[in-house]
Design an enzyme around this catalytic site. Structure first.
Site, mmCIF file in Angstrom:
data_model
loop_
_atom_site.group_PDB
_atom_site.id
_atom_site.type_symbol
_atom_site.label_atom_id
_atom_site.label_comp_id
_atom_site.label_asym_id
_atom_site.label_seq_id
_atom_site.Cartn_x
_atom_site.Cartn_y
_atom_site.Cartn_z
ATOM 1 N N ARG A 137 16.139 4.740 24.944
ATOM 2 C CA ARG A 137 15.466 5.588 24.266
ATOM 3 C C ARG A 137 14.626 4.442 24.831
ATOM 4 O O ARG A 137 14.542 3.360 25.627
ATOM 5 C CB ARG A 137 15.385 5.085 22.510
ATOM 6 C CG ARG A 137 14.466 5.364 21.804
ATOM 7 C CD ARG A 137 14.638 5.584 20.185
ATOM 8 N NE ARG A 137 15.447 4.155 20.291
ATOM 9 C CZ ARG A 137 15.945 3.904 18.595
ATOM 10 N NH1 ARG A 137 16.094 4.735 17.980
ATOM 11 N NH2 ARG A 137 16.565 2.875 18.881
ATOM 12 N N LYS A 169 4.512 -9.101 15.953
ATOM 13 C CA LYS A 169 5.123 -9.734 15.790
ATOM 14 C C LYS A 169 4.580 -11.156 16.656
ATOM 15 O O LYS A 169 4.431 -12.455 16.049
ATOM 16 C CB LYS A 169 6.307 -9.770 16.102
ATOM 17 C CG LYS A 169 7.021 -8.534 15.109
ATOM 18 C CD LYS A 169 6.417 -9.065 13.168
ATOM 19 C CE LYS A 169 7.207 -8.003 12.402
ATOM 20 N NZ LYS A 169 6.180 -8.548 11.097
ATOM 21 N N ASN A 199 0.604 -1.180 0.176
ATOM 22 C CA ASN A 199 -0.434 -0.117 -0.145
ATOM 23 C C ASN A 199 0.432 0.901 -0.098
ATOM 24 O O ASN A 199 0.219 2.479 0.212
ATOM 25 C CB ASN A 199 -1.078 -0.260 1.583
ATOM 26 C CG ASN A 199 -0.307 0.476 2.623
ATOM 27 O OD1 ASN A 199 1.751 0.245 2.639
ATOM 28 N ND2 ASN A 199 -1.176 -0.406 3.566
ATOM 29 N N VAL A 237 23.050 8.696 19.557
ATOM 30 C CA VAL A 237 23.493 7.361 20.504
ATOM 31 C C VAL A 237 22.229 6.833 21.611
ATOM 32 O O VAL A 237 22.917 7.966 22.619
ATOM 33 C CB VAL A 237 24.470 7.033 20.520
ATOM 34 C CG1 VAL A 237 25.008 5.785 21.140
ATOM 35 C CG2 VAL A 237 25.527 7.580 18.807
ATOM 36 N N PHE A 238 21.282 6.703 21.781
ATOM 37 C CA PHE A 238 20.272 6.863 22.375
ATOM 38 C C PHE A 238 20.861 5.325 23.544
ATOM 39 O O PHE A 238 20.682 4.593 23.115
ATOM 40 C CB PHE A 238 19.111 5.823 22.057
ATOM 41 C CG PHE A 238 18.262 7.245 21.290
ATOM 42 C CD1 PHE A 238 17.681 8.037 21.434
ATOM 43 C CD2 PHE A 238 18.368 6.226 19.792
ATOM 44 C CE1 PHE A 238 16.981 8.811 20.867
ATOM 45 C CE2 PHE A 238 17.621 7.485 19.167
ATOM 46 C CZ PHE A 238 17.037 9.108 19.193
ATOM 47 N N TYR A 296 5.566 -2.724 18.396
ATOM 48 C CA TYR A 296 5.595 -3.134 17.812
ATOM 49 C C TYR A 296 6.137 -4.946 18.127
ATOM 50 O O TYR A 296 5.867 -5.828 17.722
ATOM 51 C CB TYR A 296 6.729 -2.713 17.103
ATOM 52 C CG TYR A 296 8.005 -3.330 16.252
ATOM 53 C CD1 TYR A 296 7.000 -3.727 14.716
ATOM 54 C CD2 TYR A 296 8.559 -4.378 16.430
ATOM 55 C CE1 TYR A 296 7.702 -4.098 13.881
ATOM 56 C CE2 TYR A 296 9.858 -4.658 15.190
ATOM 57 C CZ TYR A 296 8.964 -4.853 14.186
ATOM 58 O OH TYR A 296 9.559 -5.455 12.795
ATOM 59 N N SER A 321 10.011 -11.790 14.011
ATOM 60 C CA SER A 321 11.180 -10.246 14.780
ATOM 61 C C SER A 321 11.717 -11.142 16.033
ATOM 62 O O SER A 321 11.048 -11.161 16.716
ATOM 63 C CB SER A 321 10.788 -8.760 14.835
ATOM 64 O OG SER A 321 11.660 -8.029 15.539
ATOM 65 N N ALA A 322 13.470 -10.173 16.358
ATOM 66 C CA ALA A 322 13.989 -10.908 17.542
ATOM 67 C C ALA A 322 13.264 -9.764 18.950
ATOM 68 O O ALA A 322 13.244 -10.325 19.709
ATOM 69 C CB ALA A 322 15.232 -10.457 17.419
#
Length: 360
Positions: free
Chosen positions: A311, A165, A37, A229-230, A161, A135-136
Site C-alpha cells: 500500500r 503531524k 465536529n 494484507v498489503f 498525514y 504519531s510515529a
C-alpha cells in the site's frame, strides 16, 4: 485524587483515543470539556456523541460538549470564554494515511490550520499547557529500530498525514522558543488497538476501516468477507509489515502521565515548561500475520485473508523505544497482544454495528 478538579479541554474527544482518555480523566477527578465536529464519530440519542454518552455511563461523571470544528476560530473562542481551561489535550485530526495521499489539501487545512487556530486561541486566553497527539509517522521510513525520540523527524515522511503531524510538532517547537512559559508534550503513538475492557466503548471507524485491527474484527463478526494484507515481500520475519501495537487503555494512561507532568500533579512536584516528545509503544513489533493469529485465538474465529500488493505510504517495520516515557513519565505499556485482541473482540461482538446500533 490526582486531577484536583482541573478543567481539561479535549479536542476530538468523541473519537477513539479521546473517549478512552476521557474515561481516565474523569476517574482521576479532572473536569472535561470536549470539542468535536463528529467527523469520525456517531451522534447519540441526546445532545452528546454516542461515545461520550457511554463514557458518562461508565464513569458516572458529566462531560461538557461543543459541536465545533477547529477550523471555526470564533466558535473556539466561545469555548474558552465560557470555561476556565487549565490545559488542552489535542487529538482532533483527520488520520487515514491512504486518504491523506488522495486529498492532501484537506488534511493540511484541517490538521495544520486547525491546530494553529487552537494555539492562537490558547495564547489569547493565557492557556499555555498542551499535550499533542502526534504519531510515529513523523519518523518516516525508520533509519534504525527500535526508534528513539531523537530519531530524525520529517525527513522521510511517506504520506501527507505524517507530514501534518511533523509540521504541527515544528509549529509547537517554534511557539515554545518564542515564549518559554509554554509547557508542550508531544506523544508519538505507534499503533493503538483494542477497546475498553468493559466492551462499552471502542474503535468504530466510519466506512471501510483504514487500520488493521478493526478490519480484522469486522471480518471476524461477518461484516467483511476478507482482509487484504498489503505486502508480503517486506524484509520481515514472514514478509508482512511489522508494527508496535499498543492497547488503547495503555495509550490513554500515557496521556494522564503527560498531563500530570504538565500540571505538576501526581508524583510530579512542579509544572513542566518546555517542549518534549515521548514515544508511546510497547517496544515490540508484531507482523500482520501474527496479529491475525492472535485475533483468531482470542475470538475462536477463522480470519479469511489474502495477500495483495503493498500500500502506498506504508513502511516495512516500525516499533518504539519507550525508555524515555518510562524514565520521565513513569509510564509503561502493560497489556500484551492477546489482551488487545481479546478486548477488541469483546467490543466488536457486543457492538457488531459499533455505536450506530444504539444511536438510531
Amino acid at each position: 485524587m490526582t486531577g484536583h478538579g482541573k478543567l481539561i479541554l479535549v479536542t476530538g474527544g468523541a473519537g477513539y483515543v479521546g473517549s478512552h482518555t476521557i474515561v481516565l480523566l474523569l476517574t482521576e477527578n479532572y473536569q472535561v470539556v470536549v470539542v468535536d465536529n463528529l467527523s469520525n464519530s456517531v451522534k447519540g440519542n441526546g445532545n452528546l456523541p454516542e461515545s461520550l454518552e457511554r463514557v458518562q455511563a461508565l464513569t458516572g461523571c458529566n462531560v461538557k460538549y461543543y459541536d465545533c470544528s477547529l477550523e471555526d476560530k470564533e466558535a473556539l473562542k466561545r469555548v474558552f470564554s465560557e470555561n476556565k481551561i487549565d490545559a488542552v489535550i489535542h487529538f482532533a485530526a483527520l488520520k487515514a494515511v491512504g486518504e491523506s495521499c488522495l486529498i492532501p489539501l484537506t488534511y493540511y487545512r484541517n490538521n495544520v490550520g486547525g491546530s494553529v487556530n487552537l494555539l492562537e486561541v490558547m495564547k489569547d486566553f493565557g492557556v499555555k499547557k498542551i499535550v499533542f497527539s502526534s504519531s510515529a509517522t513523523v519518523y518516516g521510513d525508520p533509519q534504525y529500530l527500535p526508534i528513539k525520540e531523537d530519531h530524525p523527524t520529517g525527513q522521510g515522511c511517506t504520506n501527507p498525514y505524517g507530514k501534518t503531524k511533523f509540521f504541527v510538532e515544528e509549529i509547537l517547537k517554534d511557539l515554545w522558543k518564542s515564549d518559554q512559559e509554554w509547557g508542550i508534550i508531544l506523544l508519538r503513538y505507534f499503533n493503538p488497538v483494542g477497546a475498553h475492557h468493559s466492551g462499552l466503548i471502542g474503535e468504530d471507524p466510519l466506512g471501510i476501516p483504514n487500520n488493521l485491527m478493526p478490519y480484522i474484527a469486522q471480518v471476524a463478526i461477518g461484516k467483511r468477507e476478507c482482509l487484504n494484507v498489503f505486502g508480503s515481500d517486506y524484509e520481515t520475519s514472514d514478509g508482512t509489515g511489522v508494527r508496535d501495537y499498543i492497547h488503547i487503555e495503555d495509550l490513554a494512561s500515557g496521556h494522564l502521565s503527560a498531563l500530570g507532568k504538565l500540571l505538576g500533579v501526581g508524583t510530579t512536584p512542579q509544572c513542566y515548561k518546555g517542549w518534549r516528545a515521548y514515544n508511546l509503544g510497547t517496544g515490540e513489533g508484531h507482523s500482520v500475520l501474527e496479529v491475525i493469529s492472535a485475533f483468531e485465538k482470542a475470538s475462536q474465529k477463522t480470519i479469511k485473508y489474502k495477500l495483495v500488493e503493498r500500500r502506498l505510504g506504508d513502511v516495512p517495520a516500525s516499533y518504539a523505544d519507550a525508555t524515555r516515557a518510562r524514565e520521565e513519565l513513569e509510564w509503561t505499556a502493560k497489556k500484551n497482544l492477546l489482551d488487545m485482541c481479546s478486548d477488541m473482540w469483546r467490543w466488536q461482538s457486543k457492538n457488531p454495528c459499533g455505536f450506530h446500533q444504539e444511536s438510531k
